[in-house]
Design an enzyme around this catalytic site. Structure first.
Site, short mmCIF file in Angstrom:
data_model
loop_
_atom_site.label_atom_id
_atom_site.label_comp_id
_atom_site.label_asym_id
_atom_site.label_seq_id
_atom_site.Cartn_x
_atom_site.Cartn_y
_atom_site.Cartn_z
N GLY A 24 0.82 -1.21 0.00
CA GLY A 24 0.00 0.00 0.00
C GLY A 24 0.86 1.26 0.00
N LEU A 52 -2.15 7.17 0.40
CA LEU A 52 -2.04 8.34 1.31
C LEU A 52 -1.02 8.11 2.40
CD1 LEU A 52 -3.16 10.89 2.85
CD2 LEU A 52 -4.89 9.37 3.82
N VAL A 53 -1.18 7.01 3.15
CA VAL A 53 -0.27 6.77 4.29
C VAL A 53 1.10 6.34 3.80
CG1 VAL A 53 0.04 5.48 6.46
CG2 VAL A 53 -2.25 6.17 5.75
N TYR A 75 -15.62 -3.98 6.03
CA TYR A 75 -14.25 -3.49 6.29
C TYR A 75 -13.86 -3.77 7.73
CZ TYR A 75 -10.71 0.30 6.82
OH TYR A 75 -9.58 1.05 7.08
N LYS A 119 -10.77 -6.10 9.09
CA LYS A 119 -9.66 -5.49 9.83
C LYS A 119 -9.49 -6.17 11.19
CE LYS A 119 -7.96 -2.14 7.28
NZ LYS A 119 -6.55 -2.11 6.90
N PRO A 177 -5.10 3.73 13.55
CA PRO A 177 -5.21 5.18 13.33
C PRO A 177 -6.67 5.65 13.41
CG PRO A 177 -4.04 4.09 11.51
CD PRO A 177 -4.73 3.04 12.32
N ASN A 191 -9.17 8.81 11.76
CA ASN A 191 -9.27 9.21 10.34
C ASN A 191 -8.01 9.96 9.91
OD1 ASN A 191 -11.96 8.48 11.11
ND2 ASN A 191 -12.72 9.59 9.32
N ARG A 201 -15.30 13.60 14.72
CA ARG A 201 -14.18 12.77 14.26
C ARG A 201 -12.87 13.29 14.84
NH1 ARG A 201 -17.97 10.31 13.02
NH2 ARG A 201 -18.56 9.30 11.04
N ASP A 248 -25.22 10.34 7.94
CA ASP A 248 -24.18 10.90 8.81
C ASP A 248 -23.13 9.85 9.16
OD1 ASP A 248 -25.95 13.33 10.93
OD2 ASP A 248 -24.77 13.57 9.11
P1 NAP Z 1 -5.23 4.47 -0.04
O1 NAP Z 1 -4.67 5.83 -0.23
O2 NAP Z 1 -6.50 4.07 -0.67
O3 NAP Z 1 -4.08 3.41 -0.47
C1 NAP Z 1 -4.38 2.05 -0.49
C2 NAP Z 1 -3.13 1.33 -0.91
O4 NAP Z 1 -3.39 -0.07 -0.98
C3 NAP Z 1 -2.65 1.77 -2.29
O5 NAP Z 1 -1.24 1.81 -2.31
C4 NAP Z 1 -3.17 0.67 -3.19
O6 NAP Z 1 -2.39 0.48 -4.37
C5 NAP Z 1 -3.00 -0.54 -2.27
N1 NAP Z 1 -3.84 -1.64 -2.68
C6 NAP Z 1 -5.20 -1.67 -2.72
N2 NAP Z 1 -5.61 -2.86 -3.17
C7 NAP Z 1 -4.50 -3.61 -3.44
C8 NAP Z 1 -4.27 -4.91 -3.94
N3 NAP Z 1 -5.27 -5.70 -4.26
N4 NAP Z 1 -2.99 -5.32 -4.08
C9 NAP Z 1 -1.95 -4.51 -3.75
N5 NAP Z 1 -2.09 -3.26 -3.25
C10 NAP Z 1 -3.37 -2.83 -3.11
O7 NAP Z 1 -5.40 4.13 1.50
P2 NAP Z 1 -4.73 4.78 2.80
O8 NAP Z 1 -5.66 5.81 3.32
O9 NAP Z 1 -3.30 5.11 2.53
O10 NAP Z 1 -4.80 3.54 3.81
C11 NAP Z 1 -3.64 2.83 4.16
C12 NAP Z 1 -4.00 1.96 5.34
O11 NAP Z 1 -4.46 2.79 6.42
C13 NAP Z 1 -5.14 1.00 5.04
O12 NAP Z 1 -4.85 -0.28 5.62
C14 NAP Z 1 -6.35 1.63 5.71
O13 NAP Z 1 -7.29 0.64 6.08
C15 NAP Z 1 -5.72 2.30 6.89
N6 NAP Z 1 -6.49 3.41 7.46
C16 NAP Z 1 -6.80 4.49 6.68
C17 NAP Z 1 -7.53 5.55 7.24
C18 NAP Z 1 -7.91 6.79 6.44
O14 NAP Z 1 -8.66 7.63 6.96
N7 NAP Z 1 -7.40 6.95 5.23
C19 NAP Z 1 -7.93 5.49 8.58
C20 NAP Z 1 -7.56 4.38 9.35
C21 NAP Z 1 -6.83 3.34 8.77
P3 NAP Z 1 -2.83 1.18 -5.77
O15 NAP Z 1 -3.41 2.53 -5.46
O16 NAP Z 1 -1.57 1.20 -6.52
O17 NAP Z 1 -3.87 0.28 -6.33
O1 GFB Z 2 -14.52 10.09 6.04
P1 GFB Z 2 -15.95 9.64 5.96
O2 GFB Z 2 -16.51 9.38 4.62
O3 GFB Z 2 -16.13 8.29 6.75
O4 GFB Z 2 -16.83 10.73 6.74
P2 GFB Z 2 -16.37 7.96 8.29
C1 GFB Z 2 -18.23 10.67 6.63
C2 GFB Z 2 -18.86 11.86 7.33
O5 GFB Z 2 -18.59 13.06 6.58
C3 GFB Z 2 -20.37 11.68 7.35
C4 GFB Z 2 -19.81 13.58 6.05
O6 GFB Z 2 -20.90 12.35 8.46
C5 GFB Z 2 -20.76 12.36 6.05
O7 GFB Z 2 -22.14 12.79 6.05
N1 GFB Z 2 -19.60 14.13 4.72
C6 GFB Z 2 -19.98 15.36 4.32
C7 GFB Z 2 -19.01 13.51 3.69
N2 GFB Z 2 -19.70 15.56 3.03
C8 GFB Z 2 -19.07 14.41 2.61
C9 GFB Z 2 -18.52 14.01 1.36
O8 GFB Z 2 -18.57 14.73 0.34
N3 GFB Z 2 -17.94 12.78 1.30
C10 GFB Z 2 -17.88 11.96 2.39
N4 GFB Z 2 -17.25 10.75 2.28
N5 GFB Z 2 -18.42 12.29 3.61
C11 GFB Z 2 -15.12 5.79 7.56
C12 GFB Z 2 -15.35 4.29 7.46
O9 GFB Z 2 -16.17 6.36 8.29
O10 GFB Z 2 -13.91 6.05 8.28
C13 GFB Z 2 -14.21 3.64 6.75
O11 GFB Z 2 -16.56 4.04 6.78
C14 GFB Z 2 -12.85 4.15 7.21
O12 GFB Z 2 -14.31 2.24 6.92
C15 GFB Z 2 -12.81 5.62 7.53
O13 GFB Z 2 -12.40 3.42 8.29
C16 GFB Z 2 -11.56 5.99 8.29
O14 GFB Z 2 -15.35 8.59 9.16
O15 GFB Z 2 -17.79 8.20 8.61
#
Ligand code: NAP
Ligand code: GFB
Length: 325
Positions: free
Chosen positions: A12, A16-17, A146, A150, A173, A175, A219, A281
């Protein structure tokens, strides 16, 4: 890790991360730190090997023979993407996680740090949430696929430790947001979605901007570069199999409305913000405690939220053409 040569594979790594960790590692190399002299880092995306496929996973490990793995690869998305694809989130992430952890075991990887999320905890719970509560009840219905996938990382980590003595652990982590985020509206999280949609509104000169939902949910948000620093600390200094929450403080929790206002300020958008309460929400709150982290890593400083938003908006405006949109 001190002293010996290490090869750290980041699955990954193109996301982003992963890209935030890459920047932190490159900064260390520029500073020529002792640590960085002994470490070779490999950042992989799905083009380097689809980790849902066992054979392709093994080929990746055969190619790089990692001594350590940071396992980030996952199907990841915001609320609306999860609500519409719970089965895919479950199956894809179960396949990726089983392949990466079993191949890490087969290749005698010394340590794996995987990634959970504060959104996987029980929906009906007391607050603040802590690491002991992962399996205490069903997750919020919006993202059960999901969440259960996880949670199985934690079960696998315990199994590989108990049966084979593996040092497989996980971080939790809150969000995350920052440069290189996913700005594709069909799958993005709230912050990249608002940043991208408000940029569109600015370009089109739209007088109003719609935030989905009521704006009332709460959040905790961590800047990706801060999370990256904490990942490096976890890899080098945290050796328990038990998960550790990597989150800003409970009191740094913000409403979705205040997030929208911070993004409006960073964009200098003059239009009116309105709320579409016909949209979901999601979870009202998922307040997590970072006490365990604060106990183990006392003086860590998080980037102030508004500064992190400013930097992310500026990054998006500079990189919109090549960003994931
Ligand atoms: P992201 O930007 O969507 O990146 C996902 C990564 O996983 C990309 O590098 C993608 O590669 C790779 N990937 C997806 N499917 C794959 C597959 N089948 N085989 C190989 N690589 C694959 O996600 P992120 O936000 O960086 O998340 C990274 C980790 O943090 C995840 O485990 C996520 O669950 C966790 N996390 C994220 C958040 C958040 O708010 N973003 C919060 C808590 C935990 P390609 O793009 O090249 O396909
Ligand atoms: O980041 P988000 O999509 O996911 O945030 P969660 C959702 C909140 O943002 C809701 C509001 O309250 C939505 O109503 N929101 C407002 C929007 N405008 C928008 C918009 O344009 N797009 C989106 N996406 N939301 C996720 C989990 O929950 O948290 C995933 O479902 C993941 O599994 C992620 O773990 C970190 O924070 O609600």
């Amino acid at each position: 890790m001190s002293g010996e040569k290490s090869v750290i594979l980041v699955t990954g790594g193109s996301g982003l991360v992963g890209q935030a960790i890459k920047q932190m590692v490159e900064d260390e190399k520029l500073r020529n730190t002792e640590q960085s002299k002994n470490e070779t880092w490999v950042f992989c995306g799905s083009k380097d090997g689809d980790l849902r496929d066992k054979t392709k996973t093994e080929a990746l490990f055969e190619k790089y023979k990692p001594t350590h793995v940071i396992h980030l690869a996952a199907m990841v998305g915001g609320l609306f993407h999860n609500m519409a694809h719970n089965l895919d989130f479950f199956r894809e992430n179960m396949a990726i996680n089983d392949n990466v952890l079993h191949t890490s075991y087969k290749y005698k990887v010394k340590k794996v740090v995987s990634c959970l999320s504060t959104c996987i905890f029980p929906d009906k719970t007391t607050y603040p949430i802590d690491e002991t509560m992962v399996h205490n009840g069903p997750p919020h219905d919006s993202n059960y696929g999901y969440s259960y996938a996880k949670r199985m990382i934690d079960i696998l980590n315990r199994g590989y430790h108990d049966q084979h003595g593996c040092c497989f652990t996980s971080v939790v982590p809150c969000n995350v947001f920052g440069p290189h985020d996913n700005f594709r509206l069909e799958s993005s999280h709230v912050i990249p979605a608002l940043i991208r949609r408000m940029d569109d509104a600015m370009i089109k000169g739209e007088p109003t901007f719609t935030v989905m939902g009521s704006g009332k949910p709460l959040r905790q948000f961590i800047y990706s570069l801060d999370l990256a620093a904490l990942f490096l600390w976890t890899l080098r200094s945290y050796d328990s199999v038990e998960p550790i929450i990597l989150s800003v403080d409970e009191e740094d929790e913000v409403t979705i409305s205040s997030v929208a206002e911070a993004i409006q300020k960073a964009h200098k958008y003059q239009g009116e913000i309105i709320y579409d309460t016909s949209k979901a929400d999601g979870q009202y709150k998922k307040t997590a405690s970072n006490k365990k982290l604060r106990r183990l890593y006392k003086d860590f400083k998080f980037t102030p939220f508004e500064q992190a938003i400013e930097e992310t908006v500026a990054w998006f405006k500079r990189n919109r053409e090549t960003a994931r949109t």
